[in-house]
Scaffold this motif. Structure first.
Motif, short mmCIF file in Angstrom:
data_model
loop_
_atom_site.label_atom_id
_atom_site.label_comp_id
_atom_site.label_asym_id
_atom_site.label_seq_id
_atom_site.Cartn_x
_atom_site.Cartn_y
_atom_site.Cartn_z
N LEU A 29 0.84 -1.20 0.00
CA LEU A 29 0.00 0.00 0.00
C LEU A 29 0.88 1.25 0.00
O LEU A 29 0.62 2.20 -0.74
CB LEU A 29 -0.94 -0.01 1.20
CG LEU A 29 -1.75 1.25 1.47
CD1 LEU A 29 -2.61 1.64 0.28
CD2 LEU A 29 -2.61 1.06 2.71
N GLN A 30 1.92 1.24 0.79
CA GLN A 30 2.84 2.38 0.84
C GLN A 30 3.56 2.55 -0.50
O GLN A 30 3.74 3.67 -0.98
CB GLN A 30 3.83 2.20 1.99
CG GLN A 30 3.16 2.31 3.34
CD GLN A 30 4.00 1.82 4.49
OE1 GLN A 30 4.90 1.00 4.33
NE2 GLN A 30 3.72 2.33 5.68
N ARG A 33 1.15 4.10 -2.97
CA ARG A 33 1.01 5.54 -2.69
C ARG A 33 2.18 6.31 -3.30
O ARG A 33 1.98 7.33 -3.95
CB ARG A 33 0.92 5.76 -1.19
CG ARG A 33 0.68 7.17 -0.78
CD ARG A 33 0.47 7.24 0.72
NE ARG A 33 0.53 8.61 1.18
CZ ARG A 33 0.43 8.96 2.43
NH1 ARG A 33 0.27 8.04 3.36
NH2 ARG A 33 0.49 10.21 2.78
N ASN A 34 3.39 5.81 -3.13
CA ASN A 34 4.58 6.47 -3.68
C ASN A 34 4.60 6.47 -5.20
O ASN A 34 5.13 7.38 -5.82
CB ASN A 34 5.85 5.81 -3.14
CG ASN A 34 6.04 6.04 -1.67
OD1 ASN A 34 5.51 6.98 -1.10
ND2 ASN A 34 6.79 5.16 -1.03
N ASN A 36 1.84 6.28 -7.14
CA ASN A 36 0.55 6.77 -7.65
C ASN A 36 -0.27 5.66 -8.32
O ASN A 36 -0.84 5.85 -9.39
CB ASN A 36 0.77 7.94 -8.62
CG ASN A 36 -0.49 8.77 -8.78
OD1 ASN A 36 -1.32 8.84 -7.89
ND2 ASN A 36 -0.63 9.39 -9.94
N THR A 38 -3.43 2.76 -8.12
CA THR A 38 -4.73 2.52 -7.51
C THR A 38 -4.62 1.35 -6.53
O THR A 38 -3.94 0.37 -6.80
CB THR A 38 -5.78 2.19 -8.58
OG1 THR A 38 -5.89 3.33 -9.44
CG2 THR A 38 -7.14 1.88 -7.98
N HIS A 75 -3.21 6.19 5.60
CA HIS A 75 -2.46 5.47 4.57
C HIS A 75 -3.03 5.70 3.17
O HIS A 75 -2.42 5.28 2.18
CB HIS A 75 -2.44 3.98 4.87
CG HIS A 75 -1.79 3.66 6.18
ND1 HIS A 75 -0.44 3.81 6.40
CD2 HIS A 75 -2.32 3.24 7.35
CE1 HIS A 75 -0.16 3.48 7.65
NE2 HIS A 75 -1.28 3.12 8.24
N PHE A 76 -4.18 6.36 3.08
CA PHE A 76 -4.84 6.53 1.79
C PHE A 76 -4.81 7.96 1.27
O PHE A 76 -5.46 8.28 0.29
CB PHE A 76 -6.29 6.03 1.89
CG PHE A 76 -6.35 4.55 2.13
CD1 PHE A 76 -6.26 3.66 1.07
CD2 PHE A 76 -6.45 4.05 3.41
CE1 PHE A 76 -6.28 2.29 1.28
CE2 PHE A 76 -6.48 2.68 3.63
CZ PHE A 76 -6.40 1.80 2.56
N LYS A 77 -4.02 8.82 1.91
CA LYS A 77 -3.91 10.19 1.44
C LYS A 77 -3.30 10.18 0.03
O LYS A 77 -2.28 9.55 -0.21
CB LYS A 77 -3.04 11.01 2.39
CG LYS A 77 -3.00 12.47 2.05
CD LYS A 77 -2.27 13.26 3.11
CE LYS A 77 -2.30 14.72 2.71
NZ LYS A 77 -1.74 15.57 3.73
N ASN A 78 -3.96 10.90 -0.90
CA ASN A 78 -3.51 11.00 -2.30
C ASN A 78 -3.48 9.65 -3.02
O ASN A 78 -2.64 9.41 -3.88
CB ASN A 78 -2.14 11.66 -2.40
CG ASN A 78 -2.16 13.08 -1.89
OD1 ASN A 78 -3.07 13.84 -2.19
ND2 ASN A 78 -1.18 13.42 -1.08
N VAL A 79 -4.39 8.76 -2.67
CA VAL A 79 -4.45 7.44 -3.28
C VAL A 79 -5.81 7.26 -3.94
O VAL A 79 -6.84 7.64 -3.38
CB VAL A 79 -4.23 6.33 -2.22
CG1 VAL A 79 -4.43 4.95 -2.81
CG2 VAL A 79 -2.85 6.45 -1.59
#
Length: 122
Positions: A29-30, A33-34, A36, A38, A75-79
Motif C-alpha cells: 500500500l505504501q 502511494r509512492n 501513484n 490505484t 495510509h490513503f492520502k492521495n491514493v
C-alpha cells in the motif's frame, strides 16, 4: 488467523490485548502511494493474495468485515481507491463504513455498480 502469546507456563494466551491492528499488505500500500497506483480495498486476506498474484495492489483490514479503524485512513492520502465488498449484507455494510470513514479525504467517487466504489482521496 489467531493471535497467541506464551503464557509463561508452557501454554498460550489467545487475545489481542496490547496489539494495534494494521492493514494487511501495508508495505505494498505504501509503495502504491509512492508510485501513484490505484489500491483495491477488499474483504479478506485471501482476496488480497488473489490480487497480488495479478500484480494489483490491494489491502484489507485486520479481523474481518466491519472492523475498519479511522487510523487506517492516513495510509490513503492521495491514493485512488476501489472498494470491493463481498456480495452479502455484511460486505456491503463494510464497504459503506470504509467509504464513510474516508469521506473527508475524498476528491471524487464513481459508483461502478451498487456498493463497488472508486474513490480519489486528497
Amino acid at each position: 488467523m489467531h493471535k497467541q502469546d506464551p503464557d509463561g507456563k508452557g501454554g498460550f494466551i489467545y487475545n489481542l490485548n496490547g496489539i494495534t491492528p494494521i492493514l494487511y499488505n501495508l508495505k505494498e500500500l505504501q509503495r502504491a502511494r509512492n508510485e501513484n497506483l490505484t489500491v483495491f480495498i477488499v474483504e479478506g486476506e485471501k482476496d488480497v493474495e488473489t490480487f497480488q498474484k495479478n500484480n494489483v495492489v490491494s489491502t484489507t483490514c485486520a479481523m474481518g468485515a466491519v472492523k475498519w479503524k479511522t487510523t487506517y485512513n492516513e495510509h490513503f492520502k492521495n491514493v485512488s481507491v476501489v472498494i470491493i465488498p463481498d456480495n452479502d449484507e455484511v460486505g456491503k455494510s463494510h464497504a459503506l463504513d470504509i467509504a464513510k470513514s474516508l469521506y473527508k479525504m475524498l476528491l471524487f467517487t464513481t459508483f461502478l455498480k451498487k456498493y463497488t466504489m472508486i474513490l480519489r482521496l486528497k
